[in-house]
Scaffold this active site. Structure first.
Site, mmCIF file in Angstrom:
data_model
loop_
_atom_site.group_PDB
_atom_site.id
_atom_site.type_symbol
_atom_site.label_atom_id
_atom_site.label_comp_id
_atom_site.label_asym_id
_atom_site.label_seq_id
_atom_site.Cartn_x
_atom_site.Cartn_y
_atom_site.Cartn_z
ATOM 1 N N GLU A 56 0.810 -1.223 0.000
ATOM 2 C CA GLU A 56 0.000 0.000 0.000
ATOM 3 C C GLU A 56 0.842 1.270 0.000
ATOM 4 O O GLU A 56 0.425 2.297 -0.537
ATOM 5 C CB GLU A 56 -0.962 0.007 1.190
ATOM 6 C CG GLU A 56 -2.011 -1.091 1.143
ATOM 7 C CD GLU A 56 -1.498 -2.446 1.612
ATOM 8 O OE1 GLU A 56 -0.391 -2.509 2.182
ATOM 9 O OE2 GLU A 56 -2.215 -3.449 1.407
ATOM 10 N N HIS A 107 -14.389 -0.395 2.664
ATOM 11 C CA HIS A 107 -14.409 -1.231 3.868
ATOM 12 C C HIS A 107 -14.077 -0.431 5.129
ATOM 13 O O HIS A 107 -13.356 -0.895 6.009
ATOM 14 C CB HIS A 107 -13.477 -2.440 3.722
ATOM 15 C CG HIS A 107 -13.929 -3.404 2.655
ATOM 16 N ND1 HIS A 107 -14.025 -3.050 1.340
ATOM 17 C CD2 HIS A 107 -14.323 -4.690 2.727
ATOM 18 C CE1 HIS A 107 -14.454 -4.087 0.634
ATOM 19 N NE2 HIS A 107 -14.647 -5.093 1.442
ATOM 20 N N ARG A 165 -18.429 -1.275 2.850
ATOM 21 C CA ARG A 165 -18.588 -2.621 2.306
ATOM 22 C C ARG A 165 -20.056 -3.010 2.212
ATOM 23 O O ARG A 165 -20.494 -3.644 1.258
ATOM 24 C CB ARG A 165 -17.873 -3.619 3.214
ATOM 25 C CG ARG A 165 -18.180 -5.067 2.891
ATOM 26 C CD ARG A 165 -17.416 -6.030 3.793
ATOM 27 N NE ARG A 165 -17.740 -7.408 3.457
ATOM 28 C CZ ARG A 165 -18.648 -8.136 4.096
ATOM 29 N NH1 ARG A 165 -19.324 -7.626 5.110
ATOM 30 N NH2 ARG A 165 -18.893 -9.381 3.731
#
Lengths: 311, 275
Positions: A56, A107, A165
Site C-alpha cells: 500500500e 471497507h 462494504r
C-alpha cells in the site's frame, strides 16, 4: 430509486462510466480489486489499470508519480491500509505535493463486519483531515457516492473518499443536487439537529422518524464533506435548534464530531453529543449487530437526542 | 565512448557543484554535505550530459525527469540545477532560511526543476515508479532517481523495486549512491544492506556496478541503461562520502553538519573555489 447498494459498488460502476469519457483517468489497486470493485474498470481499460500488489505504501507513492505526470488517479485499498499503513506516504508524496490522487478507500468502519477489529477503521477521517489541502468525503448511499466521486475526479488536488462494504438503503435520486463542501438538509425540525455522515445518515433518518412519533422534531443533515466542513449549516443548526448530535461510523475522537465541535466552539458554541465508536476496538459480527452493540444504530442516535433535550 | 571535451565539461561541472555544496551548507549553518559531495559526479553527468531537459522550460512535455529520493542531499541537486541555469545562484546562499525558495529538503512547489518533494526516504523511488508508468503510456522521457545506501533499509524501496521489475520499466534508471555510511555509522554496523547489486538483480533489474566518481564509467552506465530493454536498470555507484574535501571523506560525522568558516575556506581551497 434503486434497491440497496454498497457505496463501493457505486464506486465500481462510476469508474467504468467515467473511464469512458475521461481518457486520462488511471485506476490503481493493491490486490483487492474484487473487493474495492475496481476490477470492472481493469477489465474494460486494462492499459489504464495498475495492480501494485499487497504494497500500500508503494500504491500511493506510485499514484503520486502518475498524478504528477499530468493524470488523474483513483487509488483504492481498504480504508485501514490507505489511511493507516500508508499515512506518511499520503501525507508527504500526495498531500505536500497537492497531487491529483483520489484515495478511494473502501471497507471503512465497523460495518466491515465479520473480518473483525484488525480491519475495522475508526481513525481514517481523523488522520486524513489533518493533511493540508486534503478534501475528505464520506457519502451516505450509492447515488450520492457517484455524484460526489464525479466532482472529486473532475476537481484538482487530493481527495480521501470513504466508502463502505455493506449494502445500504438508497437516500438520494440519481439527479439529486449534491455539491462537495455543501451539506444536505434531508429533514427539517426545530428541536435538535443530527449531523450525520456516511452510512449513519440512514440511521439518523430512522431515528428522526421514530422520534417524530414521540413528538420530537429532528433536523437531519448529511455532512458528506467533512473537510472543508460546511460551517454555514452548523451555525444554522446552532441558532435554530437546541443542540447538535453528530453521528458517524468512526471514532468519537477526531472525526466528524471533532470537526463540527471545532467549528462550533470557535463560531457558535452549542450543546453537543457524539455518536460514534467509543475509545475501543471492534470485533467480528454482522454489520447491523455491530452497529447496535457499539452504539452507532438509529436507537443510539435517538437516545443521544433525547439525552440532550432532557438537558 | 564520449569525447574528452564532454568528459572535461562534466568534470568541471562536478567541481562547481562541489564548491556550491560546501558554500550552501556553510551559509545555511546546517545541512548534509557528506552525501551531497558523494553524488556530485552522478548529478553532473545527469544534468550536463545524460538528461533531455530545458532550464528555460522546466515543465517541457516529454522531458527526462530526475527524482532525488535521498532528499537530504538537496544541496547537490540545487547546485546542479543552478549551475545548469534553472535559477540564479544567489538562491543557493539562502538555502534553509525562512521564505527561501530552497527548502531544507527538495520541494517541487517552490523550486524550478525539482520534480518531486522528497526527504522521507523511499518515497522518491516509489514516485519514480509511478512517473515511469505514466511516461510509458505517454511515450515521454526517461526517469532517473538517486537513492542512498542507508535508504535501502526502508521497506518501501523494495515494494517499489518489485513493481519496477514486474512492470518491466526499462525507462527507469535508479542510481544507488553506495558510500557505505549512514547517520549512525557504517551500513554494515547499523543494518547490512549488501549485497546491493544482487538484491536489485533478483528484483528483475539490469544491474551495473561502477565507480561513482569516474565520469566515463557513469556516462557509460547511463548509456547501457538506455539501451536495456524489458527491465529497469540499477546502477550501484561505489562512492566516497564527502568526496573532494579530504577532511570530510569517509567520515559519518559529516553526514549532517555544516563546516565552520575555517573549515569552509580549507575545503574551498582544495576545490579551487572561494567564499
Amino acid at each position: 430509486m434503486a434497491g440497496k447498494t454498497a457505496t463501493r459498488q457505486a464506486y465500481g460502476e462510476f469508474l467504468v462510466e467515467k473511464g469512458r469519457v475521461k481518457a486520462d483517468l488511471i485506476v490503481m489497486d493493491a490486490d483487492l480489486s474484487k473487493s474495492t470493485m475496481t476490477n470492472a474498470f481493469s477489465k474494460e481499460f486494462p492499459d489504464r489499470f495498475f495492480n501494485m500488489g499487497i504494497a500500500e505504501q508503494n500504491l500511493f507513492g506510485a499514484a503520486a508519480g502518475i498524478a504528477l505526470s499530468g493524470k488523474t488517479v483513483c487509488a483504492s485499498t481498504f480504508a485501514m491500509f490507505a489511511s493507516g499503513r500508508a499515512f506518511e506516504v499520503v501525507r508527504n508524496s500526495i498531500g505536500y505535493t497537492h497531487a491529483n490522487v483520489k484515495i478511494c478507500a473502501t471497507h471503512a468502519g465497523i460495518s466491515v463486519g465479520e473480518d473483525g477489529a484488525s480491519h475495522q477503521t475508526f481513525e481514517d477521517i481523523a488522520l486524513m483531515r489533518t493533511i493540508p489541502g486534503m478534501t475528505v468525503l464520506n457519502p451516505s448511499d450509492g447515488e450520492s457516492a457517484k455524484i460526489l466521486l464525479d466532482q472529486a475526479v473532475d476537481a484538482d488536488g487530493p481527495f480521501y473518499i470513504r466508502l463502505g462494504r455493506a449494502a445500504v438503503e438508497p437516500i438520494y435520486a440519481a439527479d439529486a443536487e449534491i455539491k462537495v463542501g455543501k451539506s444536505v438538509c434531508l429533514r427539517d425540525g426545530g428541536d435538535c439537529t443530527v449531523i450525520a455522515t456516511g452510512i449513519l445518515v440512514g440511521e439518523a433518518l430512522l431515528a428522526a422518524e421514530a422520534l417524530a412519533k414521540e413528538g420530537i422534531a429532528v433536523r437531519v443533515v448529511d455532512m458528506h464533506t467533512i473537510k472543508p466542513i460546511d460551517g454555514e449549516a452548523i451555525e444554522k443548526a446552532a441558532k435554530e435548534t437546541k443542540g447538535i448530535v453528530t453521528a458517524e461510523e468512526h471514532s468519537v475522537i477526531g472525526g466528524l464530531g471533532g470537526a463540527v465541535a471545532e467549528y462550533a466552539a470557535a463560531h457558535c458554541p452549542v450543546r453537543m453529543a457524539f455518536v460514534g465508536q467509543g475509545d475501543c476496538f471492534g470485533e467480528s459480527g454482522k454489520p447491523a449487530e455491530l452497529l447496535k452493540k457499539y452504539g452507532m444504530s438509529a436507537d443510539s442516535i435517538a437516545a443521544a437526542v433525547k439525552g440532550m433535550l432532557r438537558g | 565512448m564520449p569525447d574528452t571535451n564532454t568528459i572535461e565539461k562534466i568534470k568541471r561541472a562536478a567541481n562547481e557543484i562541489r564548491v556550491d555544496i560546501v558554500k550552501q551548507v556553510y551559509f545555511a549553518g546546517s545541512g548534509h554535505p557528506g552525501g551531497s559531495l558523494s553524488a556530485a559526479d552522478i548529478l553532473a553527468a545527469l544534468y550536463f550530459h545524460e538528461m533531455d531537459i530545458d532550464p528555460a522550460k522546466p515543465a517541457k512535455a516529454g522531458r527526462d525527469r530526475f527524482v532525488l529520493s535521498k532528499g537530504h542531499a538537496a544541496p547537490v541537486l540545487y547546485a546542479a540545477l543552478a549551475e545548469r541555469g534553472f535559477f540564479p545562484k544567489d538562491e543557493l546562499w539562502k538555502l534553509r532560511s525562512i521564505g527561501a525558495m530552497l527548502q531544507g529538503h527538495p520541494s517541487r512547489k517552490t523550486t524550478p526543476g525539482v520534480e518531486m518533494s522528497t526527504g522521507s526516504l523511499g518515497q522518491g523511488f516509489s514516485v519514480s515508479v509511478g512517473m515511469a508508468l505514466a511516461s510509458r503510456i505517454d511515450g515521454a522521457g526517461r526517469v532517473y532517481t538517486l537513492l542512498g545506501d542507508g535508504e535501502l533499509e526502508e521497506g518501501l524501496v523494495w515494494e517499489a523495486a518489485m513493481a519496477a521489475g514486474h512492470y518491466k520499466l526499462d525507462n527507469l534508471c535508479a542510481v544507488i549512491d553506495w558510500n557505505g555510511l549512514q547517520i549512525d555509522g557504517k551500513n554494515d554496523d547499523v543494518m547490512t544492506v549488501a549485497p546491493v547489486d544482487e538484491k536489485f538483480r533478483s528484483f528483475g533489474f539490469n544491474t551495473l556496478l561502477i565507480d561513482g566518481h569516474s565520469i566515463p564509467e557513469i556516462i557509460g552506465a547511463f548509456d547501457a541503461a538506455r539501451r536495456t530493454k524489458g527491465r529497469p536498470t540499477a546502477i550501484v555507484a561505489k562512492t566516497v562520502k564527502g568526496k573532494g574535501v579530504k577532511f570530510m571523506e569517509n567520515e559519518a560525522g559529516w553526514h549532517g553538519k555544516a563546516p565552520s568558516e575555517e573549515e569552509t575556506k580549507k575545503a574551498l581551497e582544495e576545490l579551487g573555489g572561494e567564499l
